[in-house]
Scaffold this motif. Sequence first.
Motif, short mmCIF file in Angstrom:
data_model
loop_
_atom_site.label_atom_id
_atom_site.label_comp_id
_atom_site.label_asym_id
_atom_site.label_seq_id
_atom_site.Cartn_x
_atom_site.Cartn_y
_atom_site.Cartn_z
N LYS A 135 -4.81 14.65 5.25
CA LYS A 135 -4.90 14.16 6.63
C LYS A 135 -6.07 13.20 6.81
O LYS A 135 -5.93 12.13 7.44
N ALA A 136 -7.22 13.54 6.27
CA ALA A 136 -8.40 12.69 6.42
C ALA A 136 -8.21 11.37 5.70
O ALA A 136 -8.60 10.30 6.20
N VAL A 137 -7.61 11.43 4.51
CA VAL A 137 -7.38 10.20 3.74
C VAL A 137 -6.46 9.26 4.50
O VAL A 137 -6.71 8.05 4.61
N LEU A 138 -5.37 9.80 5.04
CA LEU A 138 -4.40 8.98 5.76
C LEU A 138 -5.00 8.42 7.05
O LEU A 138 -4.66 7.31 7.48
N ILE A 185 -5.18 17.99 -1.92
CA ILE A 185 -6.40 17.98 -1.12
C ILE A 185 -6.33 19.11 -0.09
O ILE A 185 -5.26 19.47 0.41
N LYS A 186 -7.49 19.65 0.24
CA LYS A 186 -7.56 20.82 1.10
C LYS A 186 -6.85 20.64 2.44
O LYS A 186 -6.12 21.51 2.90
N ASP A 193 -12.71 7.35 -1.58
CA ASP A 193 -12.31 7.59 -0.19
C ASP A 193 -10.80 7.59 -0.01
O ASP A 193 -10.30 8.04 1.03
N PHE A 194 -10.08 7.08 -1.02
CA PHE A 194 -8.63 6.96 -0.89
C PHE A 194 -7.91 7.51 -2.12
O PHE A 194 -7.15 6.81 -2.79
N PRO A 195 -8.14 8.79 -2.43
CA PRO A 195 -7.41 9.38 -3.57
C PRO A 195 -5.91 9.42 -3.28
O PRO A 195 -5.48 9.76 -2.18
N VAL A 235 0.86 -1.18 0.00
CA VAL A 235 0.00 0.00 0.00
C VAL A 235 0.90 1.23 0.00
O VAL A 235 1.77 1.38 0.87
N SER A 236 0.71 2.10 -0.99
CA SER A 236 1.55 3.29 -1.14
C SER A 236 0.69 4.53 -1.22
O SER A 236 -0.50 4.47 -1.59
N ALA A 237 1.30 5.66 -0.88
CA ALA A 237 0.61 6.95 -0.92
C ALA A 237 1.37 7.89 -1.84
O ALA A 237 2.60 7.97 -1.77
#
Length: 723
Positions: A99-102, A94-95, A160-162, A84-86
């Motif tokens: 933080k919300a995604v992570l 993102i605004k 939910d996970f851009p 799993v990578s970001a």
Amino acid sequence: MTNIPETGRTPRVQIRLVIIQVLVCSLLLTLGGRLWYLQIRNGHEYADAAKNNHVQRVVQPAVRGSVLDARGVPIADNETRLVVSASRTELMKIKDRGKAVLTRLAGVLDMKPQDVMDKVRLCDSQTPKPCWNGSPYQPIPVTLEATTQQALQIRERPEDFPGITAEPTAVRRYPAPGAARAAQVLGYLSPVTDEEIQKAKDTDSPHLRSDQVGRSGLERTYDKELRGKAAVTSYEVDNLGRVMGQTESDPGVAGSTLVTSIDARVQAVAEYELQQAMKTVRNETDNITGRKYEADSGAVVVMETKTGRVVAMASQPDYDPNAWVGGISGSDYATLTSKNSNYPLLNRAIQGQAPAGSIFKVVSASAAVRAGYDFDDKYNCSASYNMGGRSFANFESKGHGPITLGDALKFSCNTVFYALGHKEWQRDGGLEPKKDAHDWFYRTAREFGFGSETGIDLPNEVTGRIPDRQWKKSFWEANKASWCKQGKKGGTYVEQIAYENCLEGNQLKAFDSINFAIGQGDVLVTPIQMATAYSAISNGGTLHDPTVGKAVISPDGKIEVIKPKPHGMLPIDAQTISNLDKGLRSVVEPGGTAAWRFGGWPLDKIPMRAKTGTAQVYGKQTTSWLATYTDDFAIVMTISQAGTGSGASGPAVRNIYNAMYGLDMEGNQDLKKALLPAPQAELPEVQPDGTIEAPTITPYVPPSPKDVPALAGPPAPPPGRQD
């Protein structure tokens, strides 16, 4: 026939021309206006649209080549994991900067949100580990151990996970076959940095942002061969991300396979026996300090004497190189770089420096012969040597009377070498050296390879130190100010030494040469230097560059052998080498300092040579050294703060030899049990597709104490035989 003038045509032609001119001007004005509208009035809008109409490169990293032992057993390879990578680039759009995604991602992966955020933050001088030290534009691994269920949750809910991906990826693995970790030899990987990308841009091996590069050990030395070339496909896409066409495609090349001279079976034995020797000696009391031995670090090298190839190399403390895979955790990084853990990242076989003690006496004996002393003459082995009101004692203050240099090696007689070192210092002019001073002891040490790198194919090798006159002068100039500030006449031992060094630290004094002759004082050596020198004595005088890499095999099966490379010869003749060999053999014979550790050894079948050493280090317990060789192999072991050479290192070295040759403690040989009775000359068999079928390997089973009386509780050595 009468000509009638065409008076009516001319005006009509002129009218038509005027109309055409008007139309052309109108069209030009219309086009000009349209161009002004497109380029000036709305130019920025179309420029932005054009920027989104660009070429997108899709990079598929090459599978990194495996590292194999001499028989084809993988000691570093790859395995497929769900990674799993970001994408930091996407998260920053993102605004809330992702933080919300992570946070949602942490919930899926059963991780703490802060741990996930720490993984994707960028490293700098103020940011502690964990952090990302690679390019900020490449995907950052969050975990290499995602379950299938976790990966499906992420892929089924992309809204939910851009910026988050979950896909199978080839990941580095260090399998430790037979418990042979070889951590410091193999090294580890980490992401390429922007600085490295720029530096390698114009070379024949440029980096891509997705690259993992070797940071130490073989992974670093052979990084170019192991890394291969990533596959890159370029697509032209519009501002909506739709593919408009493929512009370029580079299929890439997988990394090559590195075959090493390491034998994983012998490596496992060496690692176990070194660690066991350290554990054993920690239960023994140091008679000098009254404390238990600390045995805080150690190293062992097993080398082929005729080629310089390294069969095994172990360093303690060690670590699990798998800790670096996918990014190291903060706690692991702190442990690996901590003083409390005694810096396990150091490869003490090539980076550990210590006084050599008595194993250095082969150098001093050689220097004495070069200076004109006969090897077989008699030299007084007194209980002590007096110089200028100071007394330099023999080990345990025991004397042996007049003996040859060979017997001086056998009994490890310090006073013989004290006297030789002192006489040569005087012959060279003492405190006022002659212009033609020979400095035989210092020159011989350098020509044995000490004070310089051996040339081993591992990074960050240190040189050790030969404290000759030039070094004394340079060291004094660099430290004079500090010594003068710290020094105090009549103060503590340290203050008095600093005071003396301030005044005359640039002079090579008599006691410097006396101590140097027995490998003490400011001399520093490494285990790999000692293994190289003793191998040269064994093979007749050739000094080799030690090598771990043995061959590079490309994906199409092409083999490039890494041939042994000699870099010099010992500065002594064949007769002196023969005399040294005889003297070192006597060390394991009755009366020698190592005889009590090599009882029952079949000297008639497998000639054994050895030299024990016990080096003194100010403020610490003594360092154990044992240097040995047979016709085919040399083994050198050292353990810091562990006492004597034969006492601490002897059992471990004997057990390594026993495992290699298939011997028991009575000297009986069973070749079916022998791991490596002779050097492994052939490479593993390569299949047509470039693969190698690996043999199985079983973990090392140490000898049982009931079968090995010497290990059930070491016998008390004869007096004066522990050096």
